[in-house]
Design an enzyme around this catalytic site. Structure first.
Site, PDB file in Angstrom:
ATOM      1  N   ASN A  84      39.961   7.423  37.614  1.00 38.15           N
ATOM      2  CA  ASN A  84      38.750   6.734  38.205  1.00 38.15           C
ATOM      3  C   ASN A  84      38.808   5.464  37.944  1.00 38.15           C
ATOM      4  O   ASN A  84      38.312   4.164  38.566  1.00 38.15           O
ATOM      5  CB  ASN A  84      37.373   6.938  37.210  1.00 38.15           C
ATOM      6  CG  ASN A  84      36.283   6.122  37.362  1.00 38.15           C
ATOM      7  OD1 ASN A  84      35.626   6.030  38.567  1.00 38.15           O
ATOM      8  ND2 ASN A  84      36.188   5.387  36.331  1.00 38.15           N
ATOM      9  N   LEU A 116      41.130 -11.827  54.309  1.00 41.58           N
ATOM     10  CA  LEU A 116      42.669 -11.788  54.164  1.00 41.58           C
ATOM     11  C   LEU A 116      43.340 -12.885  54.448  1.00 41.58           C
ATOM     12  O   LEU A 116      44.174 -13.259  53.691  1.00 41.58           O
ATOM     13  CB  LEU A 116      43.221 -10.649  55.429  1.00 41.58           C
ATOM     14  CG  LEU A 116      44.503 -10.204  55.345  1.00 41.58           C
ATOM     15  CD1 LEU A 116      45.119  -9.856  54.089  1.00 41.58           C
ATOM     16  CD2 LEU A 116      45.197  -9.527  56.670  1.00 41.58           C
ATOM     17  N   TYR A 161      41.691  -3.597  48.518  1.00 42.99           N
ATOM     18  CA  TYR A 161      41.136  -2.452  48.024  1.00 42.99           C
ATOM     19  C   TYR A 161      41.225  -1.313  48.875  1.00 42.99           C
ATOM     20  O   TYR A 161      41.518  -0.016  48.492  1.00 42.99           O
ATOM     21  CB  TYR A 161      39.603  -2.941  47.940  1.00 42.99           C
ATOM     22  CG  TYR A 161      38.724  -1.860  47.036  1.00 42.99           C
ATOM     23  CD1 TYR A 161      39.028  -1.310  45.862  1.00 42.99           C
ATOM     24  CD2 TYR A 161      37.594  -1.182  47.970  1.00 42.99           C
ATOM     25  CE1 TYR A 161      38.246  -0.576  45.242  1.00 42.99           C
ATOM     26  CE2 TYR A 161      36.982  -0.357  47.447  1.00 42.99           C
ATOM     27  CZ  TYR A 161      37.326   0.241  46.074  1.00 42.99           C
ATOM     28  OH  TYR A 161      36.291   1.115  45.418  1.00 42.99           O
ATOM     29  N   LYS A 166      42.763   2.257  48.348  1.00 46.65           N
ATOM     30  CA  LYS A 166      41.974   3.413  48.355  1.00 46.65           C
ATOM     31  C   LYS A 166      42.450   4.230  49.453  1.00 46.65           C
ATOM     32  O   LYS A 166      42.463   5.568  49.379  1.00 46.65           O
ATOM     33  CB  LYS A 166      40.631   3.154  48.459  1.00 46.65           C
ATOM     34  CG  LYS A 166      40.118   2.397  47.158  1.00 46.65           C
ATOM     35  CD  LYS A 166      40.280   3.358  45.831  1.00 46.65           C
ATOM     36  CE  LYS A 166      39.505   2.744  44.797  1.00 46.65           C
ATOM     37  NZ  LYS A 166      40.039   3.597  43.492  1.00 46.65           N
ATOM     38  N   THR A 210      25.544   0.775  40.926  1.00 48.47           N
ATOM     39  CA  THR A 210      26.253   0.413  39.621  1.00 48.47           C
ATOM     40  C   THR A 210      26.067  -0.852  39.208  1.00 48.47           C
ATOM     41  O   THR A 210      25.445  -1.758  40.202  1.00 48.47           O
ATOM     42  CB  THR A 210      27.831   0.833  39.826  1.00 48.47           C
ATOM     43  OG1 THR A 210      28.381  -0.172  41.057  1.00 48.47           O
ATOM     44  CG2 THR A 210      27.767   2.135  40.020  1.00 48.47           C
TER      45      THR A 210
END
Length: 477
Positions: A320, A329, A383, A387, A418
């Site tokens: 996790n 970028l 990211y 992923k 979150t």
């Protein structure tokens, strides 16, 4: 930050006013969720309508899944298919009812609508599926479930069967987008020949309120991994040792809590800066704490030593831990790229390899990917790359691990409420919440439910999958 539209929707007067005024203001439905340990009969008191193509193959397995889960079943199909429901109903002390013949209660609103389209020979066979849902979908209950079962199109014996099987996916995704305003979801289960028995626990899960934020998803059920001889539907992780990285806060914390609710001994791992929160969680769950940065040079060895000391073996590994270091970028410095790739992907690969010798034949590995890894996201090339790499790792490892009896899967959360999403600017946050069929953000516990299910013996039929937990996000669907 609270979702004010979701709070407003809890007020019946407000909902009626919005409806009467025809305001362009989406009021999302409050989703029903399972908050405690999973019950033996998650569908107790709920009605489910079931239909089959004439030559469909799953009646005995769906019958067992539904009656064992406590559902009131209205079934249709051939005489031999309906006989399976009668037999299963008798075994569970219930009565199988006929969709065509038995009167339904006034205001009948079934929780589930299941259709078995296995062995469709061509697109013309899909009209029976259309007719089944066309006649019933309006009456589906809020937080209801549409579940469709088909054979995988890549295993079809001829062109017609392949076309029909793949066409079902478009049907399912469209239905999910139509029923999302009710808080209802749609799922397609591709069931390989020979893996029918593995359908039973998977169908139970996706029909239950534990799958509240999963919609528009095809999930493949295979026989690649040996099924357990027996398992319990409650506390199915009793006596099993599970390691959760990034366990101190947010999604990781909820995963650890849910695993413990199902009986697991949880090793809560997080970086030393989160020592207090990690230790408190471990005490709360009667587990152990491991204060470690996953990027440390000797992290893999420290993790293996801790597992050997506290659990002897590792029954499930939950990856996790992760970071975001966002930047467009053209403005992204090398440090941001390296940090995201190292923590989110490279450390996962290394520690998985090091811990595999401690994992028994029925172990489970679950890795957190992201919807960004599927659809991409501006300002998140680092990211999204990491992923997406997680999904690649899962799919690449699944065949070899299946020979050892180990399942490995990824989950791809969408907009989850979150601390990170609470810090997003208001307009962006609101857009993120509404860009899905369910019209709201998910909760950390929604991710925890799916991760926990994939960690159990019940999930032996699922490996090499990347399951989106995104409320059927409109991006990349």
């Amino acid at each position: 930050m609270p979702d004010y539209l979701l709070e407003l929707s809890k007020n019946p007067a407000a909902r009626n006013a919005v409806k009467k005024l025809n305001l362009p203001l989406p009021l999302p439905e409050n989703l029903k969720r399972i908050t405690g340990p999973w019950p033996e009969q998650p569908l107790a008191g709920l009605a489910v309508d079931v239909g089959h193509l004439p030559k469909a193959a799953l009646a005995p397995f769906l019958a067992k899944a539904l009656f064992s889960a406590g559902a009131t079943v209205y079934a249709s199909g051939s005489g031999s298919q309906f006989a399976h429901y009668q037999d299963s109903a008798t075994a569970w002390g219930r009565i199988a009812k006929s969709v065509e013949a038995d009167a339904k209660p006034t205001g009948y609103k079934p929780h589930g609508m299941v259709f078995d389209v296995t062995n469709a020979q061509g697109p013309e066979d899909l009209k029976a599926m259309y007719a089944f849902y066309n006649a019933r979908l309006r009456s589906l209950a809020s937080s209801g479930r549409v579940l469709i079962c088909a054979r995988p199109f890549d295993g079809a014996k001829d062109l017609g069967a392949a076309v029909a099987s793949r066409a079902v996916e478009g049907f399912m995704r469209s239905v999910g987008k139509e029923i999302g305003k009710k808080g209802a979801t749609a799922t397609l289960l591709y069931v390989e020949e020979g893996a029918e028995d593995r359908l039973i626990p998977v169908a139970r899960f996706f029909l239950s309120h534990a799958s509240a934020y999963v919609s528009g998803q095809p999930v493949r059920i295979s026989g690649a991994v040996a099924a357990p001889q027996a398992f319990s539907n409650t506390r199915s992780l009793d006596g099993k040792s599970v390691l959760v990285t990034g366990a101190a806060q947010g999604i990781g914390r909820q995963i650890a809590i849910r695993l413990a609710l199902e009986g697991a001994r949880v090793i809560c791992m997080d970086r030393p800066a989160e020592e207090k929160a990690t230790a408190e969680l471990a005490r709360q769950l009667k587990g152990s704490a491991l204060h470690l940065d996953i990027t440390d040079k000797d992290a893999a060895k420290v993790m293996a030593d801790h597992v050997a000391k506290h659990g002897k073996k590792l029954d499930a590994l939950i990856h996790n831990a992760g970071v975001t270091r966002d930047k467009m970028l053209v403005n992204m410095d090398e440090q941001r790229w390296d940090m995201a790739m190292t923590i989110n992907l490279m450390a996962v690969m290394e520690t998985t390899d090091s811990l595999l010798p401690l994992m028994p034949a029925d172990a489970r590995i679950v890795c957190l990917s992201s919807i960004a890894g599927i659809a991409g996201n501006p300002g998140q090339t680092n990211y999204a790359t990491s992923k997406a790499g997680i999904i690649g790792m899962v799919k690449a490892l699944a065949p070899s691990l299946s020979k050892k009896g180990i399942c490995i899967n990824a989950v791809a959360p969408g907009f989850i409420e979150t601390r990170m999403t609470a810090a997003i600017p208001l307009a962006t946050r609101e857009a993120g919440r509404r860009l899905c069929s369910l019209g709201q953000g998910g909760l950390p516990e929604d991710v925890a439910q799916v991760v926990t299910f994939l960690s159990t013996p019940q999930a032996s039929g699922i490996t090499g999958e990347a399951i989106r937990i995104c409320g059927q996000n409109f991006i990349g669907a």
